[in-house]
Motif scaffolding. Sequence first.
Motif, short mmCIF file in Angstrom:
data_model
loop_
_atom_site.label_atom_id
_atom_site.label_comp_id
_atom_site.label_asym_id
_atom_site.label_seq_id
_atom_site.Cartn_x
_atom_site.Cartn_y
_atom_site.Cartn_z
N THR A 14 0.83 -1.20 0.00
CA THR A 14 0.00 0.00 0.00
C THR A 14 0.87 1.25 0.00
O THR A 14 2.02 1.23 0.45
CB THR A 14 -0.93 0.04 1.23
OG1 THR A 14 -0.12 0.14 2.40
CG2 THR A 14 -1.81 -1.20 1.30
N LYS A 15 0.28 2.34 -0.48
CA LYS A 15 0.97 3.64 -0.46
C LYS A 15 1.26 4.03 0.98
O LYS A 15 2.30 4.58 1.30
CB LYS A 15 0.10 4.69 -1.16
CG LYS A 15 0.76 6.04 -1.30
CD LYS A 15 0.18 6.99 -0.29
CE LYS A 15 0.78 8.36 -0.44
NZ LYS A 15 0.65 9.14 0.78
N SER A 16 0.33 3.71 1.87
CA SER A 16 0.48 4.02 3.29
C SER A 16 1.70 3.31 3.88
O SER A 16 2.47 3.91 4.64
CB SER A 16 -0.79 3.62 4.04
OG SER A 16 -0.62 3.79 5.42
N SER A 17 1.89 2.05 3.53
CA SER A 17 3.06 1.31 4.02
C SER A 17 4.34 1.96 3.54
O SER A 17 5.28 2.19 4.32
CB SER A 17 3.02 -0.14 3.56
OG SER A 17 1.99 -0.84 4.21
N TRP A 18 4.39 2.27 2.22
CA TRP A 18 5.61 2.90 1.68
C TRP A 18 5.89 4.23 2.39
O TRP A 18 7.03 4.51 2.75
CB TRP A 18 5.48 3.12 0.17
CG TRP A 18 6.73 3.75 -0.36
CD1 TRP A 18 6.93 5.07 -0.62
CD2 TRP A 18 7.97 3.09 -0.63
NE1 TRP A 18 8.22 5.28 -1.05
CE2 TRP A 18 8.88 4.09 -1.06
CE3 TRP A 18 8.41 1.78 -0.56
CZ2 TRP A 18 10.19 3.79 -1.42
CZ3 TRP A 18 9.72 1.50 -0.92
CH2 TRP A 18 10.60 2.49 -1.34
N ALA A 19 4.86 5.02 2.60
CA ALA A 19 5.03 6.32 3.27
C ALA A 19 5.60 6.12 4.68
O ALA A 19 6.48 6.87 5.11
CB ALA A 19 3.71 7.07 3.32
N MET A 20 5.12 5.10 5.39
CA MET A 20 5.64 4.83 6.74
C MET A 20 7.09 4.38 6.69
O MET A 20 7.88 4.72 7.58
CB MET A 20 4.76 3.81 7.45
CG MET A 20 3.45 4.41 7.91
SD MET A 20 2.51 3.32 8.99
CE MET A 20 1.59 2.39 7.79
N TYR A 21 7.47 3.62 5.67
CA TYR A 21 8.88 3.22 5.52
C TYR A 21 9.75 4.45 5.33
O TYR A 21 10.83 4.57 5.92
CB TYR A 21 9.09 2.28 4.34
CG TYR A 21 8.28 1.00 4.34
CD1 TYR A 21 7.80 0.43 5.51
CD2 TYR A 21 7.98 0.36 3.15
CE1 TYR A 21 7.07 -0.74 5.49
CE2 TYR A 21 7.25 -0.81 3.11
CZ TYR A 21 6.78 -1.35 4.29
OH TYR A 21 6.06 -2.51 4.26
#
Length: 74
Positions: free
Chosen positions: A30-37
């Motif tokens: 998800t885009k959310s996961s990438w942003a958190m990384y």
Amino acid sequence: MIQKETTGMILRKLRGDRTQEEIAAILGITKSSWAMYERDERVPRDEVKIRIANFFGKTVQELFYTPIEHYKCS
């Protein structure tokens, strides 16, 4: 004190001009996961670390494991 580069900083640099959505879609996350990384709020699962490393032509160690500087006791 020397500021060392975090995993998130490295991932942001590697992403370059691509959007977070583009990278996330390519990696199957998800885009959310990438942003958190990128914000160093979350560490990817091992299988995702491998996909990220392969996509950017890096090793998992280069991206996710920073070398620790050891000092010799005198």
